[in-house]
Enzyme design. Sequence first.
Site, mmCIF file in Angstrom:
data_model
loop_
_atom_site.group_PDB
_atom_site.id
_atom_site.type_symbol
_atom_site.label_atom_id
_atom_site.label_comp_id
_atom_site.label_asym_id
_atom_site.label_seq_id
_atom_site.Cartn_x
_atom_site.Cartn_y
_atom_site.Cartn_z
ATOM 1 C CB SER A 1 23.712 43.502 20.213
ATOM 2 O OG SER A 1 24.135 44.571 19.412
ATOM 3 C CE LYS B 1 21.360 47.282 19.670
ATOM 4 N NZ LYS B 1 22.722 46.762 19.514
ATOM 5 C CB SER C 1 20.959 44.166 16.670
ATOM 6 O OG SER C 1 21.785 44.210 17.806
ATOM 7 C CE LYS D 1 19.630 42.680 20.239
ATOM 8 N NZ LYS D 1 20.562 41.946 19.361
#
Length: 512
Positions: A85, A88, A331, A443
Amino acid sequence: MRTHPVRRLCVPLAAVLVALPLTGSGPLAEGRVRTAARAGLTAELDRLFEDPRLTGAQASALVTDTATGEVLYRRSPGALLLPASALKTVTAAAALDLLGPDHRFGTDVLAAGRRTGGRLEGDLVLRGGGDPSLLPADLDELARRVAGSGITTVSGGLLADASRYDGVPLGPNWAWDDQAAYYSPQISALTLTTDTDYDPGTVRLTLTPGRPGRPAAVKLTPPEAPVRLSGRIDTGAAGSGRTAEVDRRPGSNELLLTGSVPADGGTSQEWVAVEDPAQVAATVFTADLARHGVQVQGPVRAGRAPADATALAHHDSAPLSALLVPFLKLSNNGIAEHLVKEIGRVRAGAGSWAAGLDRIADFTHRSGLDVTPARQADGSGLSRHNLMTAQRLSRLLEFARTRPWFRTWYDALPVAGDPRRMVGGTLATRLRGTPAEGRLHAKTGSMTGVDALAGYLDRPDGHTLAFTVLLNNFAGASPRPVIDAFVLSLLGQHAAPAPDTGRRTRSPHDWD
């Protein structure tokens, strides 16, 4: 255990690096101290990556000072690894740049036929605009507006128009056995979510224990969703384990209930990705219409609105700047993929992964972010076709700071140790009570055999570090404590990674 010979030096040197001002008198002496400090930090971080949990695994990392561009640490920064993730960050940046923070997704209701008084001779159309945040309450409000227009009867049916995006529902190399998982939804231009987490293409089941030995009560949201429940979830004794699972039979909307919940466990919830989200949304909308006095006599079916259809009602989503919060904090995979297809639709005229990813690749090229090879196969990081480098992600962290949308992007990143769900997000329980609490905005990314973290760390001296850590192909316990110790080391805090508790690598169903 014998102390590593460097270990006695690395803590004070890392502390010097944190405390050291980057300007001032004595440049030669200062340069020597800085060089020694970097060497000490490098030794400390290298030692972390020798953790037994990373035996045979791949590790990549890069740390830079955002004010000076100075590289403070590097470890195989050009290695192509799965980002999970952490990808992202790329999708979010591209969406802000290519769609704009004020971009909204629209949903329309149209009349395809002739009106005679309160009767529509023809079909009603529910046309999706790709909104990943469309709630049952939004559909109900659209139904109220249709009723307010004076229509009471529709002689035809309800067309579910999802033509804004292509008909490919799942991304490349998404796991077949994750198709019922909320984080692996079918992507459709017409879809429905059940709450403000905004997991599109899902329904929610609320489980309430009964008496031991009796079935648990199961409540479906939205209740009109065309799904069928099979099996049952039992109520176990007080203090028993929770084994309840909800799966979906592939190719259908039959939900399979198994396992049990403890009698004293309270209510719990399960989210399940549905088959054909457009059909589900349109069926729910038909029930909303009926409650507001509008009877649709024909069936729900897929179809495209005719060119001469007239508008009856419209709903706009919140702006992209607001949707970015649940997207990055939680997420949210579904939002990621909607953004890719929306980029394709707006920028290339085709709402497909291919078109959207091509525009994202063009964005990264124009922005000078393609400093190393990479491969982006989806928007969320769910696909194992994705390959990124720490150098490329770190370059994005530096580039983002130059953009007018940076504050929106930065504020949407999870914040370490903050218990507020829409602030801390996937970092809410990590590094709490440490010097990194509130200082780390980053993140996360994890899937089986993958753990990653990319973001910013604010040092006490006012300098901000940009960093990326990618860990791949570990087979035992999660090495996440290594990443947390890495962050603390950047703050001059020596912290050995937490010991192996015997916890095995995360399940594919445990996503962030």
